[in-house]
Scaffold this active site. Sequence first.
Site, PDB file in Angstrom:
ATOM      1  N   ASP A 192       0.866  -1.183   0.000  1.00 47.17           N
ATOM      2  CA  ASP A 192       0.000   0.000   0.000  1.00 47.17           C
ATOM      3  C   ASP A 192       0.903   1.233   0.000  1.00 47.17           C
ATOM      4  OD1 ASP A 192      -1.644   2.146   0.686  1.00 47.17           O
ATOM      5  OD2 ASP A 192      -2.863   0.948   2.052  1.00 47.17           O
ATOM      6  N   ASP A 222      -5.148   7.981  -4.543  1.00 51.71           N
ATOM      7  CA  ASP A 222      -5.504   9.318  -4.042  1.00 51.71           C
ATOM      8  C   ASP A 222      -6.367   9.201  -2.780  1.00 51.71           C
ATOM      9  OD1 ASP A 222      -5.527  12.050  -4.203  1.00 51.71           O
ATOM     10  OD2 ASP A 222      -6.884  12.198  -5.923  1.00 51.71           O
TER      11      ASP A 222
HETATM   12  N1  AR6 Z   1      -1.322   1.463  -2.928  1.00 45.07           N
HETATM   13  C1  AR6 Z   1      -0.658   1.128  -4.070  1.00 45.07           C
HETATM   14  N2  AR6 Z   1      -1.252   1.011  -5.265  1.00 45.07           N
HETATM   15  C2  AR6 Z   1      -2.589   1.236  -5.323  1.00 45.07           C
HETATM   16  C3  AR6 Z   1      -3.352   1.600  -4.186  1.00 45.07           C
HETATM   17  C4  AR6 Z   1      -2.663   1.714  -2.943  1.00 45.07           C
HETATM   18  N3  AR6 Z   1      -3.283   2.049  -1.816  1.00 45.07           N
HETATM   19  N4  AR6 Z   1      -4.644   1.770  -4.578  1.00 45.07           N
HETATM   20  C5  AR6 Z   1      -4.695   1.514  -5.906  1.00 45.07           C
HETATM   21  N5  AR6 Z   1      -3.458   1.181  -6.352  1.00 45.07           N
HETATM   22  P1  AR6 Z   1      -5.418   4.776  -9.438  1.00 45.07           P
HETATM   23  P2  AR6 Z   1      -4.843   6.477 -11.773  1.00 45.07           P
HETATM   24  C6  AR6 Z   1      -3.008   0.881  -7.722  1.00 45.07           C
HETATM   25  O1  AR6 Z   1      -6.790   4.562  -9.935  1.00 45.07           O
HETATM   26  O2  AR6 Z   1      -5.077   5.380 -12.710  1.00 45.07           O
HETATM   27  C7  AR6 Z   1      -8.277   8.696  -8.517  1.00 45.07           C
HETATM   28  O3  AR6 Z   1      -9.658   8.788  -8.325  1.00 45.07           O
HETATM   29  C8  AR6 Z   1      -4.095   0.525  -8.725  1.00 45.07           C
HETATM   30  O4  AR6 Z   1      -4.371  -0.861  -8.664  1.00 45.07           O
HETATM   31  O5  AR6 Z   1      -5.224   5.101  -8.003  1.00 45.07           O
HETATM   32  O6  AR6 Z   1      -3.656   7.377 -11.986  1.00 45.07           O
HETATM   33  C9  AR6 Z   1      -7.621  10.061  -8.714  1.00 45.07           C
HETATM   34  O7  AR6 Z   1      -8.262  11.061  -7.947  1.00 45.07           O
HETATM   35  C10 AR6 Z   1      -3.440   0.940 -10.024  1.00 45.07           C
HETATM   36  O8  AR6 Z   1      -2.573  -0.088 -10.482  1.00 45.07           O
HETATM   37  O9  AR6 Z   1      -4.692   6.004 -10.232  1.00 45.07           O
HETATM   38  C11 AR6 Z   1      -7.767  10.289 -10.184  1.00 45.07           C
HETATM   39  O10 AR6 Z   1      -9.027  10.834 -10.503  1.00 45.07           O
HETATM   40  C12 AR6 Z   1      -2.582   2.141  -9.655  1.00 45.07           C
HETATM   41  O11 AR6 Z   1      -2.439   2.078  -8.238  1.00 45.07           O
HETATM   42  C13 AR6 Z   1      -7.628   8.903 -10.765  1.00 45.07           C
HETATM   43  O12 AR6 Z   1      -8.043   7.995  -9.747  1.00 45.07           O
HETATM   44  C14 AR6 Z   1      -3.162   3.486 -10.030  1.00 45.07           C
HETATM   45  O13 AR6 Z   1      -4.561   3.498  -9.836  1.00 45.07           O
HETATM   46  C15 AR6 Z   1      -6.197   8.591 -11.114  1.00 45.07           C
HETATM   47  O14 AR6 Z   1      -6.153   7.356 -11.776  1.00 45.07           O
END
Ligand code: AR6
Length: 196
Positions: free
Chosen positions: A24, A48
């Site tokens: 995480d 986020d």
């Molecule tokens: N720790 C590590 N990796 C994670 C975690 C965590 N806690 N949670 C998710 N992932 P995303 P994006 C992974 O959607 O695509 C938000 O609403 C996840 O499985 O967090 O850049 C923002 O406000 C994926 O592989 O980011 C923006 O609106 C990766 O992290 C939007 O999402 C990125 O997933 C950004 O989208």
Amino acid sequence: MSTHISKELDGTFLSGRVCLVVGDISKQQVDAIVNAANWTLLGGGGVDGAIHRAGGEAIIEACREIRKNQFPQGLPTGEAVITIAGNLPARFVIHTVGPIYGRHDGREAELLAACYQNSLRVAVQNSLRSIAFPAISTGAFGYPPAKAASVASQAIMDFLANQYLLDEVRLVFFAQSDMTVFLKHHKFKLEKTEGS
Ligand code: AR6
């Protein structure tokens, strides 16, 4: 004695300056963690959401200040800004906005590389030594993880080749399967060592 490729499967690259972990992002104890934010800087889901939930109100307040003073129209895609980290184990959060896949007229790779390089630049400007990244854009923003692996690793490798302050770039994957895809598609140079 024979030469063999080392370290290609255990998740460390570039003489140990880059390491891969499953976990995480909000729990990483490093100088800065990177937030996969959106232009508002005011929170969302995924990474986020996890960062703001665990970090508390102090981070959102710092983001509001940045919006007010620096980016009233929102943070452009590919840019990065730094805030305090509130209750997180990290000291700082570097917020960057990844590209939404398919929405940037073919500039997605360039913008994703900019996220990594601008985040690293902000870390160096603040004399930080360690930084942890999530897989930017590969969740809600729909960037295919295999393509993102190639872009992210090339961007990190290019940046580290020209500066020496940062000694740990940690890539944090939410699931083992995400790390496996990255290991198949990264561009990090593999180190050759002498061995028997
Ligand atoms: N720790 C590590 N990796 C994670 C975690 C965590 N806690 N949670 C998710 N992932 P995303 P994006 C992974 O959607 O695509 C938000 O609403 C996840 O499985 O967090 O850049 C923002 O406000 C994926 O592989 O980011 C923006 O609106 C990766 O992290 C939007 O999402 C990125 O997933 C950004 O989208």
